[in-house]
Design a protein around this motif. Sequence first.
Motif, PDB file in Angstrom:
ATOM      1  N   ASP A 194      20.560   0.419  21.001  1.00 29.95           N
ATOM      2  CA  ASP A 194      20.155   0.090  19.618  1.00 29.95           C
ATOM      3  C   ASP A 194      18.748  -0.507  19.535  1.00 29.95           C
ATOM      4  O   ASP A 194      18.380  -1.085  18.519  1.00 29.95           O
ATOM      5  CB  ASP A 194      21.156  -0.879  18.991  1.00 29.95           C
ATOM      6  N   GLU A 231      19.126  -1.385  26.051  1.00 38.53           N
ATOM      7  CA  GLU A 231      18.027  -1.269  25.086  1.00 38.53           C
ATOM      8  C   GLU A 231      18.054   0.094  24.401  1.00 38.53           C
ATOM      9  O   GLU A 231      17.742   0.208  23.219  1.00 38.53           O
ATOM     10  CB  GLU A 231      16.686  -1.476  25.784  1.00 38.53           C
ATOM     11  N   THR A 249      17.410  -3.089  20.770  1.00 37.61           N
ATOM     12  CA  THR A 249      17.295  -4.530  20.539  1.00 37.61           C
ATOM     13  C   THR A 249      17.458  -5.365  21.790  1.00 37.61           C
ATOM     14  O   THR A 249      17.173  -6.555  21.759  1.00 37.61           O
ATOM     15  CB  THR A 249      18.357  -5.005  19.528  1.00 37.61           C
ATOM     16  N   ARG A 250      17.947  -4.798  22.869  1.00 38.98           N
ATOM     17  CA  ARG A 250      18.296  -5.554  24.078  1.00 38.98           C
ATOM     18  C   ARG A 250      19.396  -6.577  23.802  1.00 38.98           C
ATOM     19  O   ARG A 250      19.531  -7.572  24.514  1.00 38.98           O
ATOM     20  CB  ARG A 250      17.082  -6.271  24.664  1.00 38.98           C
ATOM     21  N   ASP A 251      20.148  -6.370  22.747  1.00 39.90           N
ATOM     22  CA  ASP A 251      21.244  -7.274  22.418  1.00 39.90           C
ATOM     23  C   ASP A 251      22.294  -7.211  23.516  1.00 39.90           C
ATOM     24  O   ASP A 251      22.675  -6.128  23.957  1.00 39.90           O
ATOM     25  CB  ASP A 251      21.852  -6.871  21.070  1.00 39.90           C
TER      26      ASP A 251
END
Length: 446
Positions: A125, A122, A127-129
């Motif tokens: 970036d 997280e 986003t938790r992508d």
Amino acid sequence: MSDRSGLSRGDRNRNARLARLRELLPFDHAIVGIDLADEKQAAVVTDHDSRVIARRRMNARAWELGELLDWAVEKASAAGFASVTVACEPTGHRWRVLDQLAAGRGLALVCVQPLLACRSREAEDLTRDKSDPKDAVLIARLASELRCYEPERADAVWARLRHLGARRRQLTTDATAQVSQIRDLLECAWPAALSASGSPFRSVTWCAALAVVLDRCAGDLGRVRRLGPARFEAAVRRELPRWSAIRPCLRIVRALYAALGDPAGVMAHRPGALERAHLALGDWRDTRARLAGIEARMTAVLDDLGLTALVTTIAGLTPAGAAAILAETGDPARFASPRSLVRHAGLCPRDNASGEHQGKTAISGRGRPALRLAAWRAVWAAMPNNPVMAARFTRLTTRQDNRLARQQARTACAAALLRWIHVVVTQRVTWDPVIAAGGAPLQQAA
């Protein structure tokens, strides 16, 4: 506590740990971050600024990753690096296979905590992508920042103890679940049986008598009652050897026989519940036998390590309990201090202070949950037979200032037990109750 340089003991230990990690991650080595999976592996080669030099996806099992490591060394050499250091998350058994492959090529390996990688995902970036290639980059970046650790590499004896400990933990959980199931079924269909003994499942006489009833009743307790007291007692005597006992407690036998005529319970469910309890009782008996066999094996491993005579000097600590703890810690010598071992178990206090604010202190709860569980179970067994631990528990629960609840006091005793084991094993000394209680050694006092 600090020396004249102003460094605390924690500072010195941390500096030593960082120095060791820098030896494993020198600046002339590239970093290979690998996100391990079952069949599809993602890997990146980066420098110490997390700049990606090469990237690769590979369909291979863990033991087929030698080709991937050779590829990483080739790409790092082309970029001007002397060699590579491998970084991964300790997922299941795969990291051990990767460690063996890396060691065979003269490559160092470090591990990154999955929780740290999750939180860094997280922060990367916002986003938790999540994807395997991105996780591989995160692993490499955390390793370059020295936010990693050198994994435990156990020899064959310690590794065997670890696997036996896992088996014992599984059997103990199964046995606990089976006892709970039998208790629930009896409370529903025949609650009077549980009143025949003060501690029914700890009484071999009660267990043998219950086995006789469930073997013969076929859901109808009247069939067993028609045997009469004398024949019922004789049947219990014949059953006792299956529970590793010889002489019955006649008071419990007579009480359970009298309970056969008690009408309490859900009568519609009694036949089915008693049949199910019969099956669960057989499972529990078999589990107890397997558990005893595993504990005998663990004690034999402890003998091979030459530790049985040492750890059993701790009053109340059984060889099986000590082996269960050491199965989770590995060789205690790998911990710099007893406090490090307590932190590894997640039993260390977690401070919550800022300026003049002092919040509630609790244990960290991090580290190795199975080690916490083993220490917790060992404390319950040791408390009645260890006067130092009993005195500590009494003092923590009765003092006027900062009095602890009983569960908190047992947690403190579990941490103390781990510290005792670390000292006894690493220094090869017998346990001294005077030192454990905070006094001077006996030989000095004399």
